[in-house]
Design a protein around this motif. Structure first.
Motif: not given
Lengths: 105, 135
Positions: B9-19, B95-106
């Motif tokens: 999701a961060e990649a989508v945002i940064t790709t738009i920002a880069a363009k 799954m949401l908990h994992e996204m909020g912890t591991v995913g955000v840390t990644m």
């Protein structure tokens, strides 16, 4: 094991990129980004796993280790396939274009 | 379970920002061409949009390979809802908990590493610029 395999792939691709830098005709840079990105993500995964398993994390069952190695090698292969596809699409040396047009002549 | 989706999701945002940054930089470049000092600075500096592309590459590359891992473990499925955990409320909460912890840390770790790279490259650019102006 997956983390270790990807880190080795990242190091090797970075060394290959550095040897040819600043020229990047083979677009090896993309491999570096992919493998380093995945390595950092798996590092976070490993830290969380270590936090829950502690010392047990370093003594995985042989079957798990083998499966992780198999996964790691598959990930490296997927990365190479993505790189190869991108290389052929970008075709920086014009080899693909030459081969296609050459066969028409 | 679906931790790779946060960096994706961060990649989508940064790709738009880069363009958008790239198009702005092009406009600035054409505006400043002819000015000797501006040309000198532009040659010594790496455009910020290029630096954001480094972050894009790290995020997209890592997310793609991690997505494959999730397919391997049967966490991504070829039918709706595409995530095996999404069909069960208890698993979805996990799954949401994992996204909020591991995913955000990644996503945070990759952004921090990229920040370090940008800082190092800025120092190198400043040195190159001061060496050019000293000549």
């Amino acid at each position: 094991m997956t983390l270790l395999t990807t880190v080795f792939a990242a190091i090797i691709s970075t060394v290959v990129w550095y040897r040819n830098a600043p020229k990047d005709e083979m677009k090896v840079g993309i491999l570096c980004w992919m493998y380093w990105g995945a390595s950092l993500m798996w590092l976070v995964d490993a830290i969380y796993e270590y936090a829950s398993l502690r010392a047990e994390y370093f003594t995985p069952a042989p079957a798990d280790m083998l499966n992780d190695l198999y996964l790691g090698l598959s990930v490296v292969a997927l990365g190479l396939i993505i790189w190869l596809a991108r290389l052929f699409i970008k075709d920086p040396k014009g080899v693909v274009k030459e081969a296609l047009l050459g066969s028409k002549k | 379970m679906a931790c790779f989706m946060v960096p994706a999701a961060e990649a989508v945002i940064t790709t738009i920002a880069a363009k958008s940054m790239e198009s702005k930089e092009r406009a600035c470049e054409s505006h400043a061409s002819g000015n000797e000092n501006a040309d000198l600075e532009m040659n010594a500096r790496v455009p910020f949009s290029k630096k954001v592309k480094w972050l894009n590459n790290l995020l997209w590359g890592g997310s793609a390979l991690l997505a494959f891992e999730h397919v391997w473990h049967g966490e991504i499925i070829p039918s709706f809802p595409f995530l095996s955990a999404a069909s069960d409320p208890a698993a979805a909460a996990e799954m949401l908990h994992e996204m909020g912890t591991v995913g955000v840390t990644m996503a945070a770790l990759i952004t921090i590493v990229w920040g370090g790279m940008v800082a190092v490259s800025s120092v190198i650019e400043k040195r190159a610029l001061s060496a050019q102006t000293d000549k």
